[in-house]
Motif scaffolding. Structure first.
Motif, mmCIF file in Angstrom:
data_model
loop_
_atom_site.group_PDB
_atom_site.id
_atom_site.type_symbol
_atom_site.label_atom_id
_atom_site.label_comp_id
_atom_site.label_asym_id
_atom_site.label_seq_id
_atom_site.Cartn_x
_atom_site.Cartn_y
_atom_site.Cartn_z
ATOM 1 N N ASN A 2 -78.734 -59.449 6.476
ATOM 2 C CA ASN A 2 -79.076 -60.752 5.988
ATOM 3 C C ASN A 2 -79.584 -60.872 4.656
ATOM 4 O O ASN A 2 -80.388 -61.656 4.094
ATOM 5 C CB ASN A 2 -80.063 -61.500 6.858
ATOM 6 N N ARG A 3 -79.317 -59.793 3.989
ATOM 7 C CA ARG A 3 -79.739 -59.676 2.509
ATOM 8 C C ARG A 3 -78.645 -59.677 1.479
ATOM 9 O O ARG A 3 -77.495 -59.370 1.832
ATOM 10 C CB ARG A 3 -80.388 -58.250 2.181
ATOM 11 N N LEU A 4 -78.868 -60.385 0.269
ATOM 12 C CA LEU A 4 -77.939 -60.058 -0.900
ATOM 13 C C LEU A 4 -77.634 -58.775 -1.067
ATOM 14 O O LEU A 4 -78.777 -58.114 -1.397
ATOM 15 C CB LEU A 4 -78.399 -61.133 -2.029
ATOM 16 N N ALA A 60 -74.264 -49.060 -3.463
ATOM 17 C CA ALA A 60 -74.706 -50.105 -2.538
ATOM 18 C C ALA A 60 -76.098 -50.814 -3.196
ATOM 19 O O ALA A 60 -76.809 -49.666 -3.137
ATOM 20 C CB ALA A 60 -74.692 -49.866 -1.289
ATOM 21 N N GLU A 61 -76.317 -51.812 -3.570
ATOM 22 C CA GLU A 61 -77.537 -52.209 -4.006
ATOM 23 C C GLU A 61 -78.025 -53.463 -3.345
ATOM 24 O O GLU A 61 -77.342 -54.368 -3.396
ATOM 25 C CB GLU A 61 -77.324 -52.372 -5.462
ATOM 26 N N LEU A 62 -79.417 -53.412 -2.829
ATOM 27 C CA LEU A 62 -79.988 -54.481 -2.716
ATOM 28 C C LEU A 62 -80.246 -55.595 -3.889
ATOM 29 O O LEU A 62 -80.579 -55.019 -4.914
ATOM 30 C CB LEU A 62 -81.035 -54.256 -1.892
ATOM 31 N N GLU A 63 -79.973 -56.919 -3.710
ATOM 32 C CA GLU A 63 -80.105 -57.961 -4.909
ATOM 33 C C GLU A 63 -81.134 -58.988 -4.428
ATOM 34 O O GLU A 63 -81.367 -59.252 -3.309
ATOM 35 C CB GLU A 63 -78.765 -58.577 -5.118
ATOM 36 N N ASN A 64 -81.931 -59.479 -5.292
ATOM 37 C CA ASN A 64 -82.523 -60.728 -5.040
ATOM 38 C C ASN A 64 -81.925 -62.013 -5.353
ATOM 39 O O ASN A 64 -80.755 -62.006 -6.106
ATOM 40 C CB ASN A 64 -83.815 -60.675 -6.157
#
Length: 168
Positions: A144-146, A163-167
């Protein structure tokens, strides 16, 4: 100390993004597919041609299968669809990117973004600040994260090298 607005606009979140080649086009419905994902163009879609063709009055009818595009938009009403807010065409590039909300739960080594299966085996995992992180930490936070992934598309799945978590 009072701000008087001449115009107020509500714009949809356009954090969903794809960089890839057009798989197919349907002129009748103004729909194109990238990574197999249906992308609808509307009256409000902005077009820009950054390719060497440099078409000034660029529009949907100028797009062709195989064109390299960056599409920014928001989730459509149909499952696994996107409404394009902006479509930019550029010269062919090997970069392939997909950015969207990862389905939950995200279970290593695969995740799903906009209905597209993403395999991350061997990928580099990054946090929102760009620092590297472990696969287990990434997947614990990804649901459920961008998320933005870079890699390759084989016609049915996306293989991520990063693969990178985004805000939002």
């Amino acid at each position: 100390g009072v701000l008087v607005a001449r115009k107020v606009q509500i714009k949809p979140d356009t954090s969903l993004r794809l960089l890839g080649t057009i798989d197919s086009l349907d002129a009748a419905t103004s729909t194109l597919r990238v990574f197999g994902l249906a992308i609808t163009s509307t009256v409000g879609t902005a077009y820009e041609d950054k390719s060497s063709a440099d078409i000034r009055q660029f529009k949907f009818s100028d797009l062709r299968t195989g064109d390299y595009v960056e599409v920014r938009g928001y989730a459509g009403t149909a499952a696994n669809s996107l409404v394009a807010a902006r479509i930019e065409r550029d010269d062919l590039d090997p970069r392939r990117e997909l950015q969207g909300v990862a389905a939950s739960p995200a279970t290593a080594p695969n995740l799903t973004i906009l209905g597209i299966t993403v395999t991350t085996t061997g990928a580099v995992y990054r946090d929102t600040d760009g620092s590297t992180m472990t696969q287990s930490a990434f997947f614990a936070a990804a649901g459920n994260r961008l998320v933005k992934v870079r890699g390759s598309w084989n016609g049915s799945s996306f293989s991520a090298t990063e693969a990178e978590l985004e805000n939002f």
